[in-house]
Write a protein that holds these residues in place. Structure first.
Motif, PDB file in Angstrom:
ATOM      1  N   PRO A   1       0.817  -1.211   0.000  1.00  0.00           N
ATOM      2  CA  PRO A   1       0.000   0.000   0.000  1.00  0.00           C
ATOM      3  C   PRO A   1       0.856   1.270   0.000  1.00  0.00           C
ATOM      4  O   PRO A   1       2.062   1.225   0.278  1.00  0.00           O
ATOM      5  N   SER A   2       0.210   2.355  -0.290  1.00  0.00           N
ATOM      6  CA  SER A   2       0.815   3.671  -0.315  1.00  0.00           C
ATOM      7  C   SER A   2       1.579   3.968   0.972  1.00  0.00           C
ATOM      8  O   SER A   2       1.075   3.695   2.065  1.00  0.00           O
ATOM      9  N   ALA A   3       2.794   4.499   0.830  1.00  0.00           N
ATOM     10  CA  ALA A   3       3.595   4.958   1.976  1.00  0.00           C
ATOM     11  C   ALA A   3       4.064   3.839   2.891  1.00  0.00           C
ATOM     12  O   ALA A   3       4.495   4.093   4.010  1.00  0.00           O
ATOM     13  N   SER A   4       4.024   2.586   2.425  1.00  0.00           N
ATOM     14  CA  SER A   4       4.395   1.477   3.309  1.00  0.00           C
ATOM     15  C   SER A   4       5.904   1.264   3.393  1.00  0.00           C
ATOM     16  O   SER A   4       6.357   0.426   4.167  1.00  0.00           O
ATOM     17  N   GLY A   5       6.685   1.969   2.570  1.00  0.00           N
ATOM     18  CA  GLY A   5       8.140   1.873   2.689  1.00  0.00           C
ATOM     19  C   GLY A   5       8.808   1.098   1.569  1.00  0.00           C
ATOM     20  O   GLY A   5       9.980   0.721   1.691  1.00  0.00           O
ATOM     21  N   LYS A   6       8.117   0.877   0.453  1.00  0.00           N
ATOM     22  CA  LYS A   6       8.666   0.100  -0.666  1.00  0.00           C
ATOM     23  C   LYS A   6       9.953   0.713  -1.201  1.00  0.00           C
ATOM     24  O   LYS A   6      10.962   0.024  -1.388  1.00  0.00           O
ATOM     25  N   THR A   7       9.915   2.017  -1.472  1.00  0.00           N
ATOM     26  CA  THR A   7      11.080   2.669  -2.047  1.00  0.00           C
ATOM     27  C   THR A   7      12.243   2.660  -1.067  1.00  0.00           C
ATOM     28  O   THR A   7      13.390   2.395  -1.442  1.00  0.00           O
ATOM     29  N   ALA A   8      11.939   2.911   0.188  1.00  0.00           N
ATOM     30  CA  ALA A   8      12.997   2.923   1.208  1.00  0.00           C
ATOM     31  C   ALA A   8      13.668   1.556   1.306  1.00  0.00           C
ATOM     32  O   ALA A   8      14.896   1.453   1.396  1.00  0.00           O
ATOM     33  N   LEU A   9      12.861   0.487   1.278  1.00  0.00           N
ATOM     34  CA  LEU A   9      13.445  -0.849   1.398  1.00  0.00           C
ATOM     35  C   LEU A   9      14.278  -1.205   0.168  1.00  0.00           C
ATOM     36  O   LEU A   9      15.365  -1.802   0.297  1.00  0.00           O
ATOM     37  N   ALA A  10      13.793  -0.836  -1.010  1.00  0.00           N
ATOM     38  CA  ALA A  10      14.587  -1.084  -2.218  1.00  0.00           C
ATOM     39  C   ALA A  10      15.909  -0.337  -2.136  1.00  0.00           C
ATOM     40  O   ALA A  10      16.978  -0.875  -2.470  1.00  0.00           O
ATOM     41  N   ALA A  11      15.847   0.902  -1.682  1.00  0.00           N
ATOM     42  CA  ALA A  11      17.066   1.701  -1.563  1.00  0.00           C
ATOM     43  C   ALA A  11      18.019   1.065  -0.553  1.00  0.00           C
ATOM     44  O   ALA A  11      19.238   1.005  -0.765  1.00  0.00           O
ATOM     45  N   HIS A  12      17.458   0.553   0.539  1.00  0.00           N
ATOM     46  CA  HIS A  12      18.290  -0.079   1.572  1.00  0.00           C
ATOM     47  C   HIS A  12      18.997  -1.324   1.020  1.00  0.00           C
ATOM     48  O   HIS A  12      20.203  -1.522   1.245  1.00  0.00           O
ATOM     49  N   ILE A  13      18.244  -2.170   0.315  1.00  0.00           N
ATOM     50  CA  ILE A  13      18.850  -3.370  -0.279  1.00  0.00           C
ATOM     51  C   ILE A  13      19.955  -2.977  -1.259  1.00  0.00           C
ATOM     52  O   ILE A  13      21.039  -3.576  -1.286  1.00  0.00           O
ATOM     53  N   ALA A  14      19.684  -1.951  -2.062  1.00  0.00           N
ATOM     54  CA  ALA A  14      20.677  -1.490  -3.033  1.00  0.00           C
ATOM     55  C   ALA A  14      21.945  -1.019  -2.324  1.00  0.00           C
ATOM     56  O   ALA A  14      23.070  -1.335  -2.733  1.00  0.00           O
ATOM     57  N   MET A  15      21.779  -0.272  -1.204  1.00  0.00           N
ATOM     58  CA  MET A  15      22.951   0.201  -0.458  1.00  0.00           C
ATOM     59  C   MET A  15      23.794  -0.968   0.042  1.00  0.00           C
ATOM     60  O   MET A  15      25.021  -0.904   0.060  1.00  0.00           O
ATOM     61  N   LYS A  16      23.096  -2.011   0.478  1.00  0.00           N
ATOM     62  CA  LYS A  16      23.812  -3.171   1.012  1.00  0.00           C
ATOM     63  C   LYS A  16      24.438  -4.029  -0.082  1.00  0.00           C
ATOM     64  O   LYS A  16      25.266  -4.899   0.205  1.00  0.00           O
ATOM     65  N   SER A  17      24.042  -3.869  -1.323  1.00  0.00           N
ATOM     66  CA  SER A  17      24.441  -4.805  -2.392  1.00  0.00           C
ATOM     67  C   SER A  17      25.899  -4.658  -2.796  1.00  0.00           C
ATOM     68  O   SER A  17      26.508  -5.592  -3.287  1.00  0.00           O
ATOM     69  N   ASP A  18      26.437  -3.463  -2.612  1.00  0.00           N
ATOM     70  CA  ASP A  18      27.822  -3.225  -2.989  1.00  0.00           C
ATOM     71  C   ASP A  18      28.060  -3.425  -4.500  1.00  0.00           C
ATOM     72  O   ASP A  18      29.178  -3.720  -4.917  1.00  0.00           O
ATOM     73  N   PHE A  19      26.992  -3.271  -5.316  1.00  0.00           N
ATOM     74  CA  PHE A  19      27.158  -3.395  -6.773  1.00  0.00           C
ATOM     75  C   PHE A  19      27.811  -2.131  -7.314  1.00  0.00           C
ATOM     76  O   PHE A  19      27.529  -1.024  -6.830  1.00  0.00           O
TER      77      PHE A  19
END
Ligand SMILES: Nc1ncnc2c1ncn2[C@@H]1O[C@H](COP(=O)(O)OP(=O)(O)OP(=O)(O)O)[C@@H](O)[C@H]1O
Ligand SMILES: Nc1ncnc2c1ncn2[C@@H]1O[C@H](COP(=O)(O)OP(=O)(O)OP(=O)(O)O)[C@@H](O)[C@H]1O
Ligand SMILES: Nc1ncnc2c1ncn2[C@@H]1O[C@H](COP(=O)(O)OP(=O)(O)OP(=O)(O)O)[C@@H](O)[C@H]1O
Ligand SMILES: Nc1ncnc2c1ncn2[C@@H]1O[C@H](COP(=O)(O)OP(=O)(O)OP(=O)(O)O)[C@@H](O)[C@H]1O
Ligand SMILES: Nc1ncnc2c1ncn2[C@@H]1O[C@H](COP(=O)(O)OP(=O)(O)OP(=O)(O)O)[C@@H](O)[C@H]1O
Ligand SMILES: Nc1ncnc2c1ncn2[C@@H]1O[C@H](COP(=O)(O)OP(=O)(O)OP(=O)(O)O)[C@@H](O)[C@H]1O
Ligand SMILES: [Mg+2]
Ligand SMILES: [Mg+2]
Ligand SMILES: [Mg+2]
Ligand SMILES: [Mg+2]
Ligand SMILES: [Mg+2]
Ligand SMILES: [Mg+2]
Lengths: 269, 269, 269, 269, 269, 269
Positions: B65-83
């Protein structure tokens, strides 16, 4: 109190001050408590955007029936905000553009201008017209709609703050289009609901040459005609009819005739 | 454990690091077990694309749902990926383009850039806005949709690896459009479900000046108002209201009023 | 036998051989008799176009659920055909074109190229994407559809022979669009239907480190979870999950969890 | 008799003779009385346009199921007509044009050419494809449709005569589009209706190496499989399957399998 | 009498006389009283526009089934009108134009030409085709429709007079499109209704070599076949079939077969 | 009285006076009290815009059935207004423009011209045609509609005053399109309702050579035919038929026939 404190702030506007006054031809009449409450909430949001660490971006939708005073209230809040950058986006500004892309680019340009000021306030008036909404089809400009919704949720650049006030008389449509999801807060602006509020408006504005007995007489006649205390007509419509009526050979009769017609029409719907 | 091991990897990002942080204004609050589980799965997929012989290409959809944190979580995973290559594709990036073909070309260009790095991660944010979805009509850009779906399933060139994280708040629409078929995995990101999770969020963020008794009081008042423990409001909305409330003359009352309104609204739907 | 005889023919391809291999990452696993039968029919048609007096032109549609191996089987038949001209037409090839006319012209160009060789084989992959099918609306490119259907039924010039293999996961749509009428033959490519076939796939590919007891355990757990022997998941999806699972702390548990989810989802539909 | 007399006329064609023969790969097999009757009516209209004072312009529609022989019969009538100007308009001719206007102009050009000859015959093949009909939507090119219908009813200039033969497998659609109104006469071209007609076709073409006992066996097996004498498959489809079958290890079995599938499919519809 | 008096007026036409005659290949057969009445009303309107002070502009719609003689009757009235400017606007004139704007401009141009003559008559033939009407969709050219309706109701400049005769076989569609509102008068042109009228047509035209006994025989056979006296077929269709029939080996049989088919078809609808 | 006082004002028009007279071919016949009341209200609004402090901008919609006199009454009010700038916007003005943008720009230009005069009156005639309304689809020009609605509600610049009179015969459509919301006042213009009003019209105009006995006879015959006193036909249609009838051999019979047809038609609807 809270509201008065804000009223004392001396506003220092940019080029759009006369634009703001244009929308306040009859001022703001406090004919009901809801008017005070709308202004309080509006000014709380103004303060949030001005001061809070993380709320650098806020979007508020004023919705209500035709002529209920949405634009006037948004203009009033903007005047009180004392923000250095205040700008209107209206359908009239866009009427000369060739197509929806030109309109979208114009709207985008104003947002870009707002991003340059540290503290900006945008009023997007009549968003159903901005997106060229037309209930038959139904049709609208998806190009403008997508840009509007995207610009609404896009935060201003680092170090900048932005408050957006938008107005609409088509809230249900905005719900269906998922536009309301893009607003942090919504404010309902009601019509003049009943004969008591109607009386307050007429007396405040000095209708029938300021004759308060005439106002009472008119309210009583309307109560008889319509069989109830309900009104449901926007404040601007009431002010217009009151002014026309004064030039008629029979001001009270003419006012009652036109008002009764409108009350019947809006209550059927 | 597994997740912590990954947390220890030191990230070394490209130009988009500040872009990633922008989406994490309030960090990631572990207010429920589902948050941990989402991050674990996300990092498993990161590892797969990094290491496995045949899984050089993977597509994952975060929906909720709206504002549930989807973008934040994707960004967090990306930060951790070290790609070495991490890039966002967002509706805001596309708002200035003239038409759907220009938008499609822009998206295509970013994919082409990603194909040049041996190990790339793309976040396609808000795919319903990317394809210009509008529920009335309904309308969308078929040009962008077709390009998106085709690019999602196209493997990167030989010797290159690509992980795609996409977000949407319109999963049902994506099902109807056969877009979900193009994803290898789907991850559900829930709203804050109940008063217990709401309390965790408020305490973690130090709401009401860090007064945990005030938090308890607010939860109790909400339970009385709504008659249940259900919440169903996105974490970002909660954090915003909590911050606004602190500037009101009556923070707890104002918070309860706005939250109760939202809970009623979302539970009716 | 018939099929093996064809297998012995030494293929001599043109430039597109690596293209063909790209679609056969996991080879062709003979996990059920239907796979053998598909290849037999495919090679009969290859032989017809190569040798028969009047059958200089034949069109065959491979249809089946997502990830069931349609493209891989078409590529395999093409590799065995030993035709001097073999070419793929895929949605990915067309993603960079400006509009549907450019896409149509590209497709037309490839047909024209094929007409120049005495013996040509075209694979038109994913025809629902080629025609830009989108179930909401519904929408598609009528320009490309009309060209596709016309090119399918147009015989090559005198002295030339052409076999067309097309794939789709939307056969019902193709029926509704009267596209299936344009094919001389249709070949159904099923999903992995039951636990026995699933076991054959997992053992053949050496899942769980080649531990066949683990495979049996997983099949039993799935039978308990789902309460039946049905699977209904495409072979590519199964191969992908099996590979991901091996990197999880609990490979069997993770595999069962994801497979059970998919089995439930596909069987509901 | 009447038909034979016409058969004796020696045809003297223009440039399109090989075009006509291309559509008669398997000749015209007289497998039922309706074939004779179609040719008789067709040649009556040929004679009318050639000789009658006022019937200088006539339009005839051949309609019937897919592969039933419409194009072949139109080509046959044209070959027998001995008209100095004979021309095909087919969807394939138009596939390279940029848009519907270019297609319309091409069609208009061919009519204009036909107007220059004193005695012209046009075959407009597959009019549902010419107008880009697509049942989903539904969609079509109104530009081409309007031009087609207008050109159909426009008489040639003074001193010129024109016979138009058109074919379609979508007669119901043509009814709905009011296209059938524009034809003076309609001719139904049926599929091969029953096993007796099927036998006639197979024997005439020398199927199964000319083994008439094999034909009888096949008919009997089909009667058992399908439980009736109905066939309902177009003559071209039958001829194609018969030819493919001869290359299979088991010609009769393969033929029965494919025919039974088609009979089931067409009779369900 | 009134009609004959008008008949005696000697017509003096402009360039379009042969155009008028082209539409009267079989003349006007007075096979029923309604034909006389149509011509009387038509010539009354001609006289009104020629002479009356205020009726300088009149619009009349002739409507009726396909082939009923609408165009022929409009041409006949125009020939009798003796107006100095007479012009046809037909779909055929417009078939070569690129798009609807070009078609609209052409139509506008002819109106502008008509405005230059003191006394003009325009025949707009087949208005459903002029506006590109297509019942599937439904579709039409709104550009041409709007121009047509506007031009219909626009009076000619001061000192000029204009009579417009339009024809359509889609009166219900014209009602739905509010086009009929733009006509001052409507005239219904019926099909040949019954066997008596059919006999009148056949005898007048000398069908079956002028053999009136053959006509009687044919009428009797038709009455038996169809079980009633109804016909409902347009006069042009009847005249065409009668002429074709004469070239058949069995004229009466052939005529009855085709007529019975049409009567059945039109009466079912 | 009020109305007569206004009548005495001597009008001093600009260039459009003859344009105004063109719409008053038969003058204004006071055949019912509603005509007087319409003119009184119209002139009240004229006075409001001329004199009142805040009512510098007013919009009035005249609506009613076809041919009921809407345009004539608007023209009459404009003639009496004595405003220095009076201008018509009609569909005919726009028929030559290429597309909806050109039409919109033309309309915008006329508003801009009006803004230059201190006191302007615009008549927008037939707004359903201006917006290219077509009930089948339905279709319209959203570009023109949006511009029209926006221009209607936009006040003229400071120091300028503007009265807008618009006409439509499609009020229900205008309601559905939310166009009526943009008008301050609405005026209904009825058809000639009954035989008494019909008699007043016929006598006033001197129908049947001024023979009032003939008028009575005609009314009686109509009452017998239709079985009631209802008429429901627009005044312009009545005046046209009356004039045509006088040229017929049987004026009264012809008039009754045509009128009875129309009465039947309009009352069925
Ligand atoms: N309490 C009030 N609130 C708002 N407007 C008021 C109030 N009292 C008086 N007014 C006057 O009423 C008018 C309100 O009109 P306004 O155009 O703002 O309404 P609106 O709701 O924006 O109308 P629309 O639906 O047409 O956009 C203004 O002239 C304003 O000065
Ligand atoms: N557990 C959490 N998961 C996600 N976000 C969290 C969490 N805890 C706190 N946050 C904060 O909440 C906000 C989440 O907002 P975000 O924009 O990511 O939501 P969203 O689901 O993408 O919203 P939208 O539907 O508008 O796209 C961020 O500011 C983030 O820092
Ligand atoms: N028997 C088999 N048939 C087909 N593919 C097989 C088989 N066994 C293993 N495979 C492997 O499975 C994969 C099949 O994937 P493929 O892309 O061809 O499926 P698809 O049906 O075309 O999918 P999509 O619906 O996405 O187009 C290939 O990697 C192929 O090597
Ligand atoms: N009696 C017959 N009538 C028509 N065609 C016949 C007949 N006998 C044999 N044929 C052969 O059958 C084939 C008929 O195919 P044709 O393409 O004309 O069918 P069609 O109805 O036009 O098909 P489509 O629906 O695809 O346009 C030709 O090759 C023709 O030589
Ligand atoms: N009484 C009659 N009325 C009209 N046409 C007649 C009559 N008698 C004979 N004809 C002939 O019949 C033909 C009428 O055909 P016409 O094209 O005018 O019909 P139509 O109704 O306009 O057809 P369509 O619906 O195709 O436009 C003409 O050739 C005309 O000469
Ligand atoms: N009382 C009246 N009101 C209006 N028009 C009248 C009246 N008496 C006579 N007329 C005459 O009737 C005619 C009215 O026609 P007009 O075109 O104004 O009608 P309308 O309602 O605008 O029609 P439309 O629906 O076609 O636009 C004019 O010629 C006018 O002179
Ligand atoms: Mg407003
Ligand atoms: Mg988001
Ligand atoms: Mg595939
Ligand atoms: Mg054909
Ligand atoms: Mg005609
Ligand atoms: Mg009018």
């Amino acid at each position: 109190d809270f509201l008065n404190a804000l009223d004392e702030v001396k506003p220092a506007f940019g080029a759009d001050e006369s634009e703001l006054e244009k929308h306040l031809a009859y001022g703001v009449i406090h004919y009901s408590k809801s008017i005070t409450s709308i202004l309080e909430d509006g000014l709380l949001y103004v303060n949030n955007v001005r001061k809070l660490e993380r709320l650098k971006h806020m979007t508020v939708l004023l919705h209500g029936p035709s002529a209920s005073g949405k634009t006037a209230l948004a203009a009033h809040i903007a005047m009180k905000s004392d923000f250095p950058f205040i700008k209107f986006i209206t359908p009239t500004d866009m009427v000369g553009f060739r197509d929806e892309v030109a309109k979208k680019d114009y709207m985008h340009k104003i947002f870009t201008d707002a991003y340059k000021s540290p503290l900006s306030l945008l009023i997007i008036d009549n968003i159903e017209r901005i997106i060229e909404w037309n209930p038959v089809g139904p049709r609208l400009s998806n190009t403008i709609l997508q840009a509007l919704v995207t610009l609404l949720v896009t935060p201003p650049p680092k170090g900048h703050r932005l408050l957006i006030l938008a107005t609409t008389s088509q809230r249900t449509v905005m719900e269906q289009l998922d536009v309301t999801e893009s607003f942090d807060y919504q404010i309902a602006v009601p019509a003049v609901n009943n004969l008591q509020e109607l009386g307050a408006v007429l007396n405040e504005v000095g209708a029938f040459g300021g004759d308060q007995a005439a106002v009472s007489e008119v309210l009583n006649t309307l109560r008889e005609y319509t069989g109830s205390d309900s009104v449901g007509v926007g404040v601007r419509t009431i002010l217009t009819i009151a002014e026309s009526a004064d030039t008629s050979p029979d001001p009270k009769g003419w006012f009652v005739e036109k008002m009764a017609g409108l009350i019947a029409r809006y209550n059927v719907r």
